[in-house]
Design a protein around this motif. Structure first.
Motif, mmCIF file in Angstrom:
data_model
loop_
_atom_site.group_PDB
_atom_site.id
_atom_site.type_symbol
_atom_site.label_atom_id
_atom_site.label_comp_id
_atom_site.label_asym_id
_atom_site.label_seq_id
_atom_site.Cartn_x
_atom_site.Cartn_y
_atom_site.Cartn_z
ATOM 1 N N ARG A 133 -48.859 5.655 17.064
ATOM 2 C CA ARG A 133 -48.272 4.352 17.381
ATOM 3 C C ARG A 133 -48.176 3.462 16.135
ATOM 4 N N ASP A 134 -49.260 3.422 15.358
ATOM 5 C CA ASP A 134 -49.258 2.602 14.141
ATOM 6 C C ASP A 134 -48.122 3.011 13.208
ATOM 7 N N LEU A 135 -47.944 4.319 13.093
ATOM 8 C CA LEU A 135 -46.887 4.859 12.235
ATOM 9 C C LEU A 135 -45.502 4.448 12.752
ATOM 10 N N LEU A 136 -45.315 4.595 14.057
ATOM 11 C CA LEU A 136 -44.013 4.292 14.663
ATOM 12 C C LEU A 136 -43.682 2.805 14.584
ATOM 13 N N LYS A 137 -44.703 1.956 14.628
ATOM 14 C CA LYS A 137 -44.452 0.518 14.678
ATOM 15 C C LYS A 137 -44.339 -0.119 13.304
ATOM 16 N N ASP A 138 -44.615 0.646 12.259
ATOM 17 C CA ASP A 138 -44.602 0.090 10.912
ATOM 18 C C ASP A 138 -43.191 0.165 10.324
ATOM 19 N N PRO A 139 -42.514 -0.985 10.168
ATOM 20 C CA PRO A 139 -41.131 -0.943 9.665
ATOM 21 C C PRO A 139 -41.048 -0.387 8.246
ATOM 22 N N ALA A 140 -42.169 -0.363 7.520
ATOM 23 C CA ALA A 140 -42.161 0.150 6.145
ATOM 24 C C ALA A 140 -42.151 1.678 6.097
ATOM 25 N N VAL A 141 -42.443 2.327 7.227
ATOM 26 C CA VAL A 141 -42.457 3.793 7.255
ATOM 27 C C VAL A 141 -41.064 4.285 7.657
ATOM 28 N N LYS A 142 -40.414 4.975 6.738
ATOM 29 C CA LYS A 142 -39.059 5.459 6.993
ATOM 30 C C LYS A 142 -39.126 6.698 7.885
ATOM 31 N N LEU A 143 -38.356 6.681 8.960
ATOM 32 C CA LEU A 143 -38.361 7.817 9.893
ATOM 33 C C LEU A 143 -36.937 8.164 10.281
ATOM 34 N N SER A 144 -36.631 9.454 10.325
ATOM 35 C CA SER A 144 -35.335 9.871 10.848
ATOM 36 C C SER A 144 -35.396 9.750 12.375
ATOM 37 N N PRO A 145 -34.242 9.664 13.045
ATOM 38 C CA PRO A 145 -34.266 9.632 14.515
ATOM 39 C C PRO A 145 -35.007 10.835 15.102
ATOM 40 N N GLU A 146 -34.821 11.998 14.475
ATOM 41 C CA GLU A 146 -35.495 13.201 14.993
ATOM 42 C C GLU A 146 -37.011 13.100 14.824
ATOM 43 N N GLY A 147 -37.415 12.619 13.637
ATOM 44 C CA GLY A 147 -38.845 12.473 13.377
ATOM 45 C C GLY A 147 -39.478 11.499 14.354
ATOM 46 N N GLU A 148 -38.767 10.401 14.595
ATOM 47 C CA GLU A 148 -39.238 9.388 15.537
ATOM 48 C C GLU A 148 -39.404 9.991 16.939
ATOM 49 N N ALA A 149 -38.400 10.727 17.386
ATOM 50 C CA ALA A 149 -38.441 11.316 18.740
ATOM 51 C C ALA A 149 -39.614 12.286 18.880
ATOM 52 N N LEU A 150 -39.848 13.072 17.844
ATOM 53 C CA LEU A 150 -40.935 14.060 17.916
ATOM 54 C C LEU A 150 -42.308 13.390 17.882
#
Ligand code: TYD
Length: 204
Positions: free
Chosen positions: A47-64
């Motif tokens: 959750r911390d990772l997903l909520k941190d706007p500074a962590v760049k995530l691809s849509p696929e990475g986010e979904a997984l």
């Protein structure tokens, strides 16, 4: 004995978190509350990772990552509680992934469904409450911004929920969330009580 699995869904700032708390209070000791993403030690880190706007995530990475947190929650918390006959109330569940990642982020609802069937072993809620709120009204409510809060995305998520409800109206109850929290709670509790009194497998 099997319990009842209830999920609350809605766009950001639709009041799910308040309503989850009020519902858990009303249900008392019989109920177990969880939130997504989170609810387990691993899930809270995700959750911390997903909520941190500074962590760049691809849509696929986010979904997984959402699916990974969910897999842990289902195995460690939700299934054991249901097996004890309890009512599990989750602030978001897989419909959030279908609406946000599948639809709004454009990954495709079927692809997200497949990933989540793997993650959850196919566990579906018995009852899903949509706290229905116009995105413009939600935007005017105060709150912290995160990566999911852009207005355009919220409009897409709102539309996606509408499609999910239309596709499976037996499981869903749409609740007008543009009201006093106590009035919304009244309808939320009534829907859960009705589902508890229904025979097993006929929550809707
Ligand atoms: P949170 O602070 O829990 O928002 P809310 O209180 O509105 O639920 O943050 C969760 C955010 O993650 C929210 O913007 C919705 C998003 N989300 C997804 O995109 N996919 C998912 O599968 C889940 C569970 C949440």
């Amino acid at each position: 004995m099997t319990g009842l699995f209830v999920t609350l869904e809605g766009i950001d700032r639709s009041g799910k978190t308040t309503q989850t708390a009020l519902l858990l209070d009303a249900l008392g000791d019989d109920a177990v509350g969880v939130r997504e993403p989170g609810g387990t030690p691993a899930g809270e880190r995700v959750r911390d990772l997903l909520k941190d706007p500074a962590v760049k995530l691809s849509p696929e990475g986010e979904a997984l990552l959402f699916a990974a947190a969910r897999a842990q929650l289902v195995r460690d918390v939700i299934r054991p509680a249901l097996a004890e006959g309890r009512v599990v109330v989750s602030d978001r569940y897989l419909d959030s992934s279908l609406a946000y990642q599948g639809s709004a982020r454009g990954l495709g609802v079927e692809a997200i469904e497949a990933v989540n069937t793997f993650a959850t072993g196919g566990l579906q809620p018995d009852l899903t409450l949509l706290l229905d709120l116009d995105p413009a009204v939600a935007a005017s409510r105060a709150g912290e911004e995160d990566r999911f809060e852009q207005a355009g995305l919220q409009r897409k998520v709102h539309a996606a929920y509408g499609e999910l409800v239309a596709a499976d109206s037996r499981r869903w109850r749409r609740i007008d969330a543009d009201r006093d929290p106590a009035e919304v709670h009244h309808d939320v509790l009534a829907a859960v009580r009705a589902a508890r009194e229904a025979p097993a497998g006929a929550a809707g």
